[in-house]
Design an enzyme around this catalytic site. Structure first.
Site, PDB file in Angstrom:
ATOM      1  N   CYS A   1       0.837  -1.243  -0.154  1.00  0.00           N
ATOM      2  CA  CYS A   1      -0.085  -0.177  -0.003  1.00  0.00           C
ATOM      3  C   CYS A   1       0.704   1.122  -0.009  1.00  0.00           C
ATOM      4  O   CYS A   1       0.414   2.106  -0.700  1.00  0.00           O
ATOM      5  CB  CYS A   1      -1.207   0.175   1.135  1.00  0.00           C
TER       6      CYS A   1
ATOM      7  N   HIS B   1      -2.530   6.566   4.219  1.00  0.00           N
ATOM      8  CA  HIS B   1      -1.230   6.673   4.549  1.00  0.00           C
ATOM      9  C   HIS B   1      -0.598   7.853   3.853  1.00  0.00           C
ATOM     10  O   HIS B   1      -1.148   8.556   2.908  1.00  0.00           O
ATOM     11  CB  HIS B   1      -0.494   5.526   3.995  1.00  0.00           C
TER      12      HIS B   1
HETATM   13  N1  LIG Z   1      -5.392  -3.123   5.383  1.00  0.00           N
HETATM   14  C1  LIG Z   1      -4.458  -2.574   4.381  1.00  0.00           C
HETATM   15  O1  LIG Z   1      -4.563  -1.346   4.165  1.00  0.00           O
HETATM   16  C2  LIG Z   1      -3.919  -3.652   3.257  1.00  0.00           C
HETATM   17  C3  LIG Z   1      -3.460  -2.912   2.137  1.00  0.00           C
HETATM   18  C4  LIG Z   1      -2.795  -3.738   1.212  1.00  0.00           C
HETATM   19  C5  LIG Z   1      -2.715  -5.251   1.416  1.00  0.00           C
HETATM   20  N2  LIG Z   1      -3.319  -5.692   2.532  1.00  0.00           N
HETATM   21  C6  LIG Z   1      -3.136  -7.033   2.821  1.00  0.00           C
HETATM   22  O2  LIG Z   1      -4.684  -7.587   2.629  1.00  0.00           O
HETATM   23  C7  LIG Z   1      -4.668  -8.824   3.513  1.00  0.00           C
HETATM   24  C8  LIG Z   1      -5.958  -8.653   4.658  1.00  0.00           C
HETATM   25  O3  LIG Z   1      -5.642  -7.373   5.055  1.00  0.00           O
HETATM   26  P1  LIG Z   1      -6.655  -6.640   5.988  1.00  0.00           P
HETATM   27  O4  LIG Z   1      -6.186  -5.602   6.719  1.00  0.00           O
HETATM   28  O5  LIG Z   1      -8.059  -6.629   5.510  1.00  0.00           O
HETATM   29  O6  LIG Z   1      -6.891  -7.777   7.216  1.00  0.00           O
HETATM   30  P2  LIG Z   1      -7.991  -8.017   8.294  1.00  0.00           P
HETATM   31  O7  LIG Z   1      -9.117  -7.027   8.582  1.00  0.00           O
HETATM   32  O8  LIG Z   1      -7.307  -8.481   9.537  1.00  0.00           O
HETATM   33  O9  LIG Z   1      -8.805  -9.240   7.390  1.00  0.00           O
HETATM   34  C9  LIG Z   1      -8.278 -10.410   7.295  1.00  0.00           C
HETATM   35  C10 LIG Z   1      -9.556 -11.621   6.681  1.00  0.00           C
HETATM   36  O10 LIG Z   1      -8.750 -12.599   6.406  1.00  0.00           O
HETATM   37  C11 LIG Z   1      -9.628 -13.537   6.827  1.00  0.00           C
HETATM   38  N3  LIG Z   1      -9.002 -14.707   7.132  1.00  0.00           N
HETATM   39  C12 LIG Z   1      -8.184 -14.759   8.266  1.00  0.00           C
HETATM   40  N4  LIG Z   1      -7.554 -16.207   8.357  1.00  0.00           N
HETATM   41  C13 LIG Z   1      -8.317 -16.979   7.566  1.00  0.00           C
HETATM   42  C14 LIG Z   1      -8.466 -18.292   7.218  1.00  0.00           C
HETATM   43  N5  LIG Z   1      -7.824 -19.223   7.757  1.00  0.00           N
HETATM   44  N6  LIG Z   1      -9.465 -18.599   6.210  1.00  0.00           N
HETATM   45  C15 LIG Z   1     -10.058 -17.809   5.430  1.00  0.00           C
HETATM   46  N7  LIG Z   1     -10.251 -16.302   5.632  1.00  0.00           N
HETATM   47  C16 LIG Z   1      -9.293 -15.994   6.679  1.00  0.00           C
HETATM   48  C17 LIG Z   1     -10.424 -12.929   7.901  1.00  0.00           C
HETATM   49  O11 LIG Z   1     -11.812 -13.642   8.107  1.00  0.00           O
HETATM   50  P3  LIG Z   1     -12.503 -13.585   9.844  1.00  0.00           P
HETATM   51  O12 LIG Z   1     -13.129 -12.480   9.593  1.00  0.00           O
HETATM   52  O13 LIG Z   1     -13.381 -14.906   9.366  1.00  0.00           O
HETATM   53  O14 LIG Z   1     -11.262 -14.188  10.580  1.00  0.00           O
HETATM   54  C18 LIG Z   1     -10.908 -11.625   7.239  1.00  0.00           C
HETATM   55  O15 LIG Z   1     -11.809 -11.404   6.487  1.00  0.00           O
HETATM   56  C19 LIG Z   1      -3.336  -8.862   4.148  1.00  0.00           C
HETATM   57  O16 LIG Z   1      -2.558  -9.809   3.316  1.00  0.00           O
HETATM   58  C20 LIG Z   1      -2.639  -7.583   4.086  1.00  0.00           C
HETATM   59  O17 LIG Z   1      -1.327  -7.888   3.944  1.00  0.00           O
HETATM   60  C21 LIG Z   1      -4.028  -5.045   3.392  1.00  0.00           C
END
Ligand SMILES: NC(=O)c1ccc[n+]([C@@H]2O[C@H](COP(=O)([O-])OP(=O)(O)OC[C@H]3O[C@@H](n4cnc5c(N)ncnc54)[C@H](OP(=O)(O)O)[C@@H]3O)[C@@H](O)[C@H]2O)c1
Length: 334
Positions: free
Chosen positions: A130, A243
C-alpha cells in the site's frame, strides 16, 4: 474473460475485503454472482452487496469452482495455500498479500503505471504494497519526465493498514486514556494512541524492516527500473485511515518545482493539492475514502542535486488495496 464474471472475495470480512465489496458496487463492476469467503469464525454472518444479503462461506478447496475472478485479502499464508489452487481451477487471482509480488511469473500491477503487464499473467496477478502504491502514484509520472535515481522517504501509516483489529485497538486505547484507565495492547508492541511507532512489519538483519524494503523492490518491478534505489523509514501513526509519505527524490535530469507541478497536475489518479499560502496540502483526514491520491508540498530539495521534495497521501484501503484490485479486474474484462 467473461464480461460479466463470477467473482469471489477471499477475506471478505476484513478491512480490505469490506472495501472490495463496496468498490465493486460503487464502480458498478458487472458481477454475475458474488461469493464471499472467510474463516470459520465468520460463517453465518452476512454482508450486503447491491441491496442483497450474501452469506459468508468458509474458504475451502472447492470454493473456486465456477469462479472467474478471485480477489484475495486474507493474508500471505492463505494466499500461498489457496491462490495456486484457485488459479488451477481456472480463475484469475488478484492477490493483496505480499506472497507473490516478487515472483517473476506474477505481474505486479498499478493500472495507471503498468496495466499492460496484466497480459503476462498465468493465473495470479499481485497488488502492490500500500505505501509503495501511494508513493508511486506521484513518483512514476515524475520518473517519466525526469528519470528518478533514488529516493529517501518516511511514511506515516494508518492503523487500518494492519487490519480490522488494529482499528479496534486505537479506538479502545483512546477510550481507555480518556477514561483514565490503564492501556491494553493486543496488536502493536507499544501503545499506538497518542504515539508514533517507527516499526512497520518485521526487522531484517540490515536494520530496515520488510515494509521499508518493499518500496525499492516493488518500485523496481512496477516501474521497470532495476537501478531504482529507496531508503525508507516506515512509521505507524494514530490515524485511522489513509497513509502519507514524505519523499525526497533525486533525478537524472534537472527538475524544478514548477515543472513537477505541471507533470503531477496531469497524472491519472492523482490530485494536486499544493497551495501552502492558503494552508492547502494533502492530509489523511481528507484523502480517506477517496479514490485519487493527493500530492503537495512540492519544492526543490535543498540537499540533493536535481532533487525534489513532495508529500503524498492516499487511502491505502482503496488505492493501496481494494480499488487497485478492482481496477485490475476492470482491465481483465475490457
Ligand atoms: N489493510 C490494508 O490497508 C492492506 C493494504 C494492502 C494489502 N493488505 C493485505 O490484505 C490482506 C488482508 O488485510 P486486512 O487489513 O483486510 O486484514 P484483516 O482486517 O485482519 O482481515 C483478514 C481477513 O482474512 C480472513 N481470514 C483470516 N484467516 C483466515 C482463514 N484461515 N481462512 C479464511 N479467511 C481467513 C478474515 O476472516 P475472519 O473475519 O473470518 O477472521 C478476514 O476476512 C493482508 O494480506 C494484508 O497484508 C492490507
Amino acid at each position: 474473460m467473461n464480461s460479466k464474471p463470477n467473482v469471489a472475495v477471499v477475506g471478505a470480512t476484513g478491512a480490505v475485503g469490506v472495501e472490495m465489496i463496496r468498490t465493486l458496487e460503487k464502480r458498478n463492476f458487472q458481477v454475475a454472482t458474488l461469493r464471499l469467503l472467510a474463516s470459520t469464525r465468520s460463517v453465518g454472518k452476512k454482508l450486503k452487496f447491491r441491496g442483497e444479503e450474501i452469506a459468508i462461506k468458509e474458504l475451502g478447496r472447492d470454493s473456486f469452482r465456477g469462479i472467474d475472478i478471485a480477489l484475495f485479502s486474507a493474508g500471505g499464508s492463505i494466499s500461498k495455500e489457496f491462490a495456486p489452487m484457485a488459479a488451477k481451477a481456472g480463475c484469475v487471482v488478484i492477490d493483496n498479500s505480499s506472497a507473490f509480488r516478487m515472483d517473476e511469473s506474477v505481474p505486479l500491477v498499478i493500472p495507471e503505471i503498468n496495466a499492460t503487464d496484466i497480459e503476462l499473467h498465468s493465473g495470479i496477478i499481485a497488488n502492490p504494497n500500500c505505501t509503495t502504491a501511494i508513493t508511486l502514484m506521484a513518483l512514476y509520472p515524475l520518473h517519466r519526465a525526469f528519470q528518478v535515481k533514488r529516493i529517501f522517504a518516511s511514511s506515516y501509516q494508518a492503523v487500518s493498514g494492519t487490519g480490522a483489529k488494529a482499528i479496534e485497538e486505537l479506538e479502545r486505547q483512546v477510550g481507555q486514556i480518556v477514561a483514565g484507565r490503564p492501556v491494553t495492547k493486543e496488536v502493536y508492541p507499544h501503545q499506538i494512541a497518542f504515539n508514533v511507532l517507527p516499526h512497520v512489519d518485521s526487522f531484517l538483519p540490515s536494520g530496515y524492516t520488510r515494509e521499508e524494503m518493499k518500496m525499492e523492490n516493488e518500485g523496481r518491478k512496477i516501474m521497470h527500473h532495476p537501478a531504482f534505489r529507496a531508503s525508507v523509514t516506515c512509521v505507524r501513526v494514530p490515524v485511522y485511515r489513509a497513509h502519507s509519505v514524505a519523499v525526497s527524490a533525486e533525478f537524472a535530469r534537472p527538475v524544478s518545482a514548477e515543472a513537477a507541478r505541471t507533470v503531477l497536475g496531469k497524472a491519472p489518479g492523482l490530485d494536486l493539492v499544493d497551495d501552502p499560502e492558503k494552508k492547502e496540502y494533502p492530509m489523511p483526514l481528507y484523502t480517506a475514502e477517496k479514490y485519487n491520491c493527493q500530492v503537495g508540498r512540492i519544492r526543490q530539495d535543498c540537499a540533493l542535486d536535481n532533487g525534489l521534495c513532495f508529500w503524498v497521501s492516499g487511502d491505502q484501503l482503496l488505492k493501496g488495496a481494494a480499488l487497485n484490485a478492482v481496477q485490475i479486474a476492470e482491465e481483465l474484462v475490457k
